[in-house]
Design an enzyme around this catalytic site. Structure first.
Site, PDB file in Angstrom:
ATOM      1  N   LYS A 161     -12.999-120.828 -44.694  1.00 16.51           N
ATOM      2  CA  LYS A 161     -12.427-119.581 -44.169  1.00 16.51           C
ATOM      3  C   LYS A 161     -11.711-118.885 -45.335  1.00 16.51           C
ATOM      4  CE  LYS A 161     -10.126-118.269 -39.901  1.00 16.51           C
ATOM      5  NZ  LYS A 161     -11.005-117.224 -39.436  1.00 16.51           N
TER       6      LYS A 161
HETATM    7  N1  PMP Z   1     -16.817-117.449 -37.195  1.00 12.96           N
HETATM    8  C1  PMP Z   1     -16.004-116.710 -37.968  1.00 12.96           C
HETATM    9  C2  PMP Z   1     -16.585-115.970 -39.121  1.00 12.96           C
HETATM   10  C3  PMP Z   1     -14.630-116.629 -37.686  1.00 12.96           C
HETATM   11  O1  PMP Z   1     -13.825-115.887 -38.440  1.00 12.96           O
HETATM   12  C4  PMP Z   1     -14.123-117.324 -36.562  1.00 12.96           C
HETATM   13  C5  PMP Z   1     -12.664-117.225 -36.227  1.00 12.96           C
HETATM   14  N2  PMP Z   1     -11.903-118.147 -36.952  1.00 12.96           N
HETATM   15  C6  PMP Z   1     -15.005-118.100 -35.801  1.00 12.96           C
HETATM   16  C7  PMP Z   1     -16.346-118.140 -36.142  1.00 12.96           C
HETATM   17  C8  PMP Z   1     -14.500-118.937 -34.666  1.00 12.96           C
HETATM   18  O2  PMP Z   1     -13.788-120.031 -35.167  1.00 12.96           O
HETATM   19  P1  PMP Z   1     -12.569-120.684 -34.410  1.00 12.96           P
HETATM   20  O3  PMP Z   1     -13.026-121.005 -33.041  1.00 12.96           O
HETATM   21  O4  PMP Z   1     -12.268-121.890 -35.196  1.00 12.96           O
HETATM   22  O5  PMP Z   1     -11.466-119.683 -34.398  1.00 12.96           O
END
Ligand code: PMP
Length: 316
Positions: A161
């Protein structure tokens, strides 16, 4: 920036809890110059009946922050236990009595020109702000597959991320919205479905819930794992495999999920209505269970939650 929501907020910055308004970096900061920072988006849900604020899947988010940071050569990193303490203390100091978004971020804090990952200092900040719904969760959203491709693992790894990677998400989201849709569905370089601009995707076909696997340039979503847990509880089959664009059009139900999006039903993709065109029964059932769980109303999912104020009333 001082909106009424953030005027009195406390942040963690440069090793101290201090007013958010004072948490400022120099424009020469590497992370600002080149997007070299990692972050997490974590929700904490307020349960008024219990007088408790629950941080959702805190350990999983902090472990992923460490994983993203490792990919970005940010060693040494604070341990999960240390990060947990900071997040819990920050939420307590802010005294929130509403739903909250918490963002811890490790950023390359050296003030220097020079694009690279190595031999740079890293610092941590954490902010927390009141937060409602990020996208619609009630009426269903209209999506479009976009021309913008998901960054390939050999470019900027999607499983990390990384702040800079959100330029890619911004291209996708604006492309979809400016063409009259609510959200983007992003494909890989190979043309397989990857995810939304900031959400993972689930497609129901018959009795099986399908979601793109780890090799389709997805972020390894924490809500995605939560959905898989709920699906298993309900006895719904889950398949992690590649999805073609055209397979979306003939799905019975589709929903997006993520920390921001929560569980967001999709009623249209590329002008084709999905299933009966309304919110499907499986999506509805998973969504209801999810919201009850994150608000501390399902004892079986208490392990997802960190009670912030420690009222110790437990889940009810
Ligand atoms: N894909 C992306 C590109 C994201 O930014 C997010 C949000 N964090 C998600 C998927 C979903 O991930 P999570 O459930 O861990 O928030």
């Amino acid at each position: 920036m001082a909106s009424s929501e953030t005027r009195n907020a406390i942040a963690y910055f440069e090793g101290e809890f201090r007013p958010l308004a004072d948490a400022k970096v120099n424009v020469m900061t590497h992370a600002f110059l080149y997007g070299t920072a990692t972050f997490e988006g974590i929700r904490a849900y307020w349960n008024a009946d219990q007088g408790e604020l629950y941080a959702l899947k805190l350990n999983e988010h902090l472990e992923r922050l460490r994983a993203s940071s490792k990919i970005l050569m940010m060693d040494p990193l604070p341990e999960v236990a240390e990060l947990r303490k900071i997040v819990v203390e920050l939420l307590r100091q802010n005294g929130f009595k509403e739903d909250v978004y918490v963002r811890p971020s490790v950023y390359k804090s050296t003030e220097a020109i020079g694009v690279r990952l190595h031999e740079l200092k890293n610092s941590l900040y954490v902010i927390a702000i009141p937060f409602g719904n990020y996208i619609d969760v009630e009426s269903g959203i209209r999506c479009a597959t976009v021309a913008t491709r998901r960054t390939a693992d050999l470019a900027i790894p999607a499983r990390a991320k990384v702040v800079g990677n959100y330029v890619n998400s911004a291209f996708s989201k604006s492309e979809a919205m400016l063409n009259g849709h609510d959200e983007a569905i992003v494909l890989t370089e190979a043309g397989k479905v990857s995810e939304g601009s900031a959400e993972n995707l689930f497609l129901l076909r018959g009795d099986t819930l399908i979601t793109p696997g780890m090799n389709d340039d997805i972020l390894e979503g924490i809500t995605r794992s939560a959905v898989i847990e709920i699906a298993r509880e309900f006895g719904i089959k889950v398949a992690e495999r590649s999805i073609d664009r055209s397979e979306l059009y003939i799905g019975d139900e589709i929903f997006l999920c993520g920390t921001g999006a929560q569980i967001s039903p999709v009623i249209e993709v590329d002008h084709r209505s999905i299933g009966s065109g309304g919110i499907g029964p499986v999506t509805k059932r998973i969504q209801e269970r999810y919201f009850a769980a994150v608000q501390g109303r399902v004892p079986e999912y208490a392990h997802w939650l960190t009670p912030i104020y420690g009222t110790k009333k437990g889940v009810a």
